[in-house]
Design an enzyme around this catalytic site. Structure first.
Site, PDB file in Angstrom:
ATOM      1  N   CYS A  73      14.802  -9.473  -2.154  1.00  6.97           N
ATOM      2  CA  CYS A  73      15.925  -9.200  -1.283  1.00  6.97           C
ATOM      3  C   CYS A  73      15.804  -7.534  -1.032  1.00  6.97           C
ATOM      4  O   CYS A  73      15.395  -6.836  -1.778  1.00  6.97           O
ATOM      5  CB  CYS A  73      17.181  -9.257  -1.950  1.00  6.97           C
ATOM      6  N   ARG A 107       8.386  -7.380   1.627  1.00  2.96           N
ATOM      7  CA  ARG A 107       8.724  -7.941   0.320  1.00  2.96           C
ATOM      8  C   ARG A 107       9.134  -9.401   0.408  1.00  2.96           C
ATOM      9  O   ARG A 107       9.367 -10.081  -0.684  1.00  2.96           O
ATOM     10  CB  ARG A 107      10.056  -7.178  -0.359  1.00  2.96           C
ATOM     11  N   TRP A 124      16.207 -13.548  -0.824  1.00  3.37           N
ATOM     12  CA  TRP A 124      15.413 -14.611  -1.313  1.00  3.37           C
ATOM     13  C   TRP A 124      16.315 -15.389  -2.267  1.00  3.37           C
ATOM     14  O   TRP A 124      17.099 -15.110  -3.005  1.00  3.37           O
ATOM     15  CB  TRP A 124      14.407 -14.052  -2.447  1.00  3.37           C
ATOM     16  N   ASN A 145      21.223  -7.549  -4.635  1.00  2.00           N
ATOM     17  CA  ASN A 145      19.712  -7.761  -5.364  1.00  2.00           C
ATOM     18  C   ASN A 145      20.082  -7.943  -6.588  1.00  2.00           C
ATOM     19  O   ASN A 145      20.697  -7.014  -7.310  1.00  2.00           O
ATOM     20  CB  ASN A 145      19.001  -6.826  -5.047  1.00  2.00           C
ATOM     21  N   GLY A 146      19.582  -9.019  -7.067  1.00  2.00           N
ATOM     22  CA  GLY A 146      19.696  -9.266  -8.831  1.00  2.00           C
ATOM     23  C   GLY A 146      19.992 -10.786  -9.055  1.00  2.00           C
ATOM     24  O   GLY A 146      20.391 -11.659  -8.059  1.00  2.00           O
ATOM     25  N   GLU A 189      -4.032  -9.221 -24.406  1.00  2.00           N
ATOM     26  CA  GLU A 189      -3.634  -8.406 -23.313  1.00  2.00           C
ATOM     27  C   GLU A 189      -3.288  -7.130 -23.860  1.00  2.00           C
ATOM     28  O   GLU A 189      -3.650  -6.161 -23.543  1.00  2.00           O
ATOM     29  CB  GLU A 189      -2.489  -9.148 -22.530  1.00  2.00           C
ATOM     30  N   LYS A 209      -5.113  -3.558 -22.939  1.00  2.55           N
ATOM     31  CA  LYS A 209      -4.158  -2.540 -22.331  1.00  2.55           C
ATOM     32  C   LYS A 209      -4.711  -1.150 -22.827  1.00  2.55           C
ATOM     33  O   LYS A 209      -4.806  -0.059 -22.380  1.00  2.55           O
ATOM     34  CB  LYS A 209      -2.755  -2.734 -22.408  1.00  2.55           C
ATOM     35  N   GLU A 241      -8.434  -0.017 -22.422  1.00  2.00           N
ATOM     36  CA  GLU A 241      -8.847   0.348 -21.046  1.00  2.00           C
ATOM     37  C   GLU A 241      -8.144   1.713 -20.572  1.00  2.00           C
ATOM     38  O   GLU A 241      -8.914   2.319 -19.836  1.00  2.00           O
ATOM     39  CB  GLU A 241      -8.612  -0.764 -20.152  1.00  2.00           C
ATOM     40  N   HIS A 262     -12.242 -15.725 -41.267  1.00  2.93           N
ATOM     41  CA  HIS A 262     -13.592 -16.130 -41.147  1.00  2.93           C
ATOM     42  C   HIS A 262     -14.492 -14.899 -40.806  1.00  2.93           C
ATOM     43  O   HIS A 262     -15.727 -15.170 -40.375  1.00  2.93           O
ATOM     44  CB  HIS A 262     -13.559 -17.267 -40.011  1.00  2.93           C
ATOM     45  N   LYS A 274      -9.874  -0.939  -9.306  1.00  2.00           N
ATOM     46  CA  LYS A 274      -8.698  -1.766  -9.475  1.00  2.00           C
ATOM     47  C   LYS A 274      -9.240  -3.127  -8.777  1.00  2.00           C
ATOM     48  O   LYS A 274      -8.650  -3.798  -9.253  1.00  2.00           O
ATOM     49  CB  LYS A 274      -7.653  -0.987  -8.189  1.00  2.00           C
TER      50      LYS A 274
HETATM   51  C1  F6R Z   1      -6.702  -4.855 -16.582  1.00  2.00           C
HETATM   52  C2  F6R Z   1      -6.883  -5.395 -15.346  1.00  2.00           C
HETATM   53  C3  F6R Z   1      -8.278  -6.222 -15.027  1.00  2.00           C
HETATM   54  C4  F6R Z   1      -7.860  -7.292 -13.850  1.00  2.00           C
HETATM   55  C5  F6R Z   1      -9.200  -7.958 -13.708  1.00  2.00           C
HETATM   56  C6  F6R Z   1      -9.199  -9.044 -12.488  1.00  2.00           C
HETATM   57  O1  F6R Z   1      -5.810  -4.130 -16.821  1.00  2.00           O
HETATM   58  O2  F6R Z   1      -6.334  -5.134 -14.389  1.00  2.00           O
HETATM   59  O3  F6R Z   1      -8.809  -6.851 -16.244  1.00  2.00           O
HETATM   60  O4  F6R Z   1      -7.042  -8.219 -14.609  1.00  2.00           O
HETATM   61  O5  F6R Z   1     -10.346  -6.793 -13.170  1.00  2.00           O
HETATM   62  O6  F6R Z   1      -8.532  -8.456 -11.463  1.00  2.00           O
HETATM   63  P1  F6R Z   1      -7.822  -9.452 -10.368  1.00  2.00           P
HETATM   64  O7  F6R Z   1      -6.602  -9.914 -10.999  1.00  2.00           O
HETATM   65  O8  F6R Z   1      -7.597  -8.518  -9.153  1.00  2.00           O
HETATM   66  O9  F6R Z   1      -8.723 -10.498  -9.973  1.00  2.00           O
END
Ligand code: F6R
Length: 614
Positions: A2, A27, A74, A100-101, A487, A491, A494, A510, A609
């Site tokens: 929204c 959006r 939405w 929104n919400g 995960e 985080k 990295e 093990h 990215k």
């Molecule tokens: C970690 C991270 C990466 C992505 C991976 C896949 O924070 O962002 O591990 O998840 O490179 O990227 P996508 O999702 O763009 O395929």
């Protein structure tokens, strides 16, 4: 999601409002509307469909006025039809509201209002806000007082703008929580703007005030006054947005990663909105339409992805197998492509990817295609290859993710996979309509649960500060939250360059348990899920070897409170949705450690990215 735009000034409001909505089109939405005030009357135009349908309607039936509000919606409560589009008005058309919400206590409030004789004109939760304000104004309160009283009755994360014919020279706006932002634009010569997002108003002004959660504002041609919901005045901070829109988008946050972590309530709301109907329990993905016959014919789903996206598939496997009883195999995409996987026409290959351009993931999709599978994807970037080559896709609806470390593009697909699993289960006759309604009902609380974790960010920051110099640690989890451990560890490693190992807790005995001592902190993901007791014994074992334990646990868990050195508390949530909530403290923990170490959080070394090479 929204979108909201509001204007008060001396120019015709409608072109400004519609133009603002256009800037928010990216959006996504399924209906749109506008309301303006003229000669003591509120006039509204609302239309299901794209913005151009509303623009055509306004061209046929013009609106004039110098104060107004507009919205793209939405659907969450009620289908996307004209009468459910915003703005919503009271029967006398003296009040209009855009929102929104999700009003979590909407049903209780609606029942209360209906018992007092109020008739509802829509199926939306938004309409309760209109009637609540109306009720207080009829009792003699001013618009500000009435709005404040009404807002204090709402549960959930919401952003709101109110227009009143009785007090025509102001707009009231409020932000309750993180699911919807509100930015106020300070224009020249008696013009003011309100919006849910900066792009809607940037062409008019770069001098803006961001409302914090729990604040409301009275916006007049002369400026804005900001208050807490208790009515305490707050100093109005005006920020000048730099010309670089990317920098502008960072808002008050030091890094994009922190901003994106805090955007999760909204991202999750956008993920749910437009797909589910909380009143009926129906789920629909417009870009992944499914019939019962198709759902029943699937013999197996191969889920494939990389990194963070791969971790979502581990949760997806548990959900789809439990709810739909379809066998699911998960495989890291870089392995899938060379594994000569057993795939045939009766199977689905489902890829998850934020960028939709990850080379390994695309190669895995091609492999699946060649072997005749149906290709599905869950993707954030619109128009990306993973979206285009798929037979059906679910778009993540989280907006651009700029920080290299993925956060909101982790939690949103978890919710997508939950909705998909519920829908597959329903279509295959494994879930009754009643069970589906119950599973869907839980979704409306997800943004609020995440919000609760975010409200404890400072406590997590303090623990991060204490542990910032550790060199190694283990993240342990089991069952559906094994992925949360993986995960959380990813985080941390990295962005902080600290060696963090995510491990299935039951496997520690093990081998890896040999590593545990007082210099090896253990981060244990132990919410109230079916694996709780098993996890508890792992925590006891870690403690008995001297390892400091940081637990992610459910509020009120005294056993963990006694056992762990530190606890990141999360609210009590249904176990199938617990990964969405349990990861949030671990995202914050990783962020604060990296920020305290003075590292380049948004651009960690050696990482990109979008990994478009093998
Ligand atoms: C970690 C991270 C990466 C992505 C991976 C896949 O924070 O962002 O591990 O998840 O490179 O990227 P996508 O999702 O763009 O395929």
């Amino acid at each position: 999601m929204c979108g909201i735009v509001g204007y008060i000034g001396h120019r015709p409001a409608v072109p400004i409002l519609l133009n603002g909505l256009k800037r928010l089109e990216y959006r996504g939405y399924d209906s749109a509307g506008v309301a303006v005030l003229r000669n003591g009357q509120i006039e509204v135009r609302r239309k299901a469909g794209k913005l151009r349908v509303l623009i055509e309607e306004v061209a046929r039936n013009p609106l004039e006025g110098m104060v107004g509000i507009a919205h793209t919606r939405w659907a969450t409560h009620g289908e996307p039809i004209d009468r459910n589009a915003h703005p919503h008005v009271n029967p006398h058309r003296t009040l209009a509201v855009v929102h929104n919400g999700i009003v979590e206590n909407f049903l209780a409030l609606r029942e209360e209002l209906e018992s007092e004789g109020v008739t509802f004109a829509s199926d939306t939760d938004t309409e309760v806000i209109v009637h609540l304000i109306d009720r207080h104004m009829q009792a003699g309160r001013s618009l500000v007082e009435a709005a404040r009283e009404a807002l204090r009755m709402l549960k959930g994360s919401n952003a709101i703008v109110v227009l009143s014919a009785q007090e025509p020279d102001k707009l009231i706006t409020a932000r309750l929580g993180n699911a919807g932002g509100i930015v106020i634009g300070h224009g020249e010569d008696g013009e003011m703007f309100v919006a849910s997002d900066l792009p809607a108003i940037l062409e008019h002004t770069r001098r803006v005030t961001f409302l914090e959660p729990g604040q409301m504002a009275v916006v007049t041609r002369e400026g804005a006054q900001v208050f807490t919901l208790e009515g305490e005045p707050v100093a109005v901070e005006i920020t000048t947005v730099p010309w670089d829109i990317t920098a502008a988008e960072k808002g008050p946050y030091k890094h994009f990663m922190l901003k994106e972590i805090f955007e999760q309530p909204r991202a999750l709301m956008d993920t749910i909105a437009g797909r589910v109907d909380f009143r009926t329990g129906e789920i629909a993905f417009s870009t992944l339409p499914l019939t019962s016959e198709q759902a029943r014919s699937i013999s197996k789903i191969h889920m494939t992805a990389c990194g963070t996206a791969y971790h979502t598939t581990l949760v997806g496997k548990v959900l789809v197998e439990r709810l739909a009883r379809i066998p699911v195999e998960t495989m890291i995409a870089s392995e899938f492509r060379y594994a000569d996987p057993i795939v045939d026409e009766s199977m689905v290959v489902l890829a998850v990817s934020q960028s939709g351009e990850t080379a390994d993931t695309l190669a895995a999709m091609h492999e699946g295609k060649q072997k005749g599978a149906t290709l599905w994807s869950i993707v954030n970037v619109i128009g990306s290859q993973a979206m285009r080559i798929a037979d059906g896709y679910i778009s993540m609806q989280v907006g651009p993710e700029i920080s290299v470390a993925s956060t909101k593009a982790y939690t949103a697909p978890l919710v997508d996979l939950y909705m998909l699993a519920v829908q597959l289960g329903f279509l295959r006759g494994r879930i009754t309509p009643e069970e589906r309604l119950e599973l869907v009902e839980h979704l409306q609380y997800v943004p609020g649960w995440v919000e609760q974790v975010l409200s404890r960010a400072e406590a997590i920051h303090q623990v991060a500060f204490k542990y910032r110099h550790m060199r190694h640690c283990f993240y342990l989890g089991r069952g559906i939250n094994m992925a949360t451990a993986y995960e959380g560890a990813l985080k941390l490693k990295e962005i902080s360059y600290i060696h963090a190992e995510g491990y299935p807790a039951g496997e520690m005995k093990h081998g890896p348990i040999a590593l545990l001592d007082e210099d090896m902190p253990v981060i244990a993901v132990i919410p109230q899920d079916p694996w709780y007791e098993k996890m508890l014994s792992q925590v006891e074992q870690a403690k008995s070897r001297g390892a400091p334990v940081i637990a992610v646990a459910t509020e009120g868990d005294e056993r963990i409170a006694d056992l762990a050195d530190e606890v990141f508390w999360i609210p009590k949530v249904p176990w199938m949705l617990s990964p969405v909530v349990a990861i949030v403290p671990l995202q914050l923990f990783a962020y604060y450690i990296a920020a305290e170490l003075g590292l380049d959080v948004d651009q960690p070394r050696n990482l990109a990215k979008s990994v478009t090479v093998e």
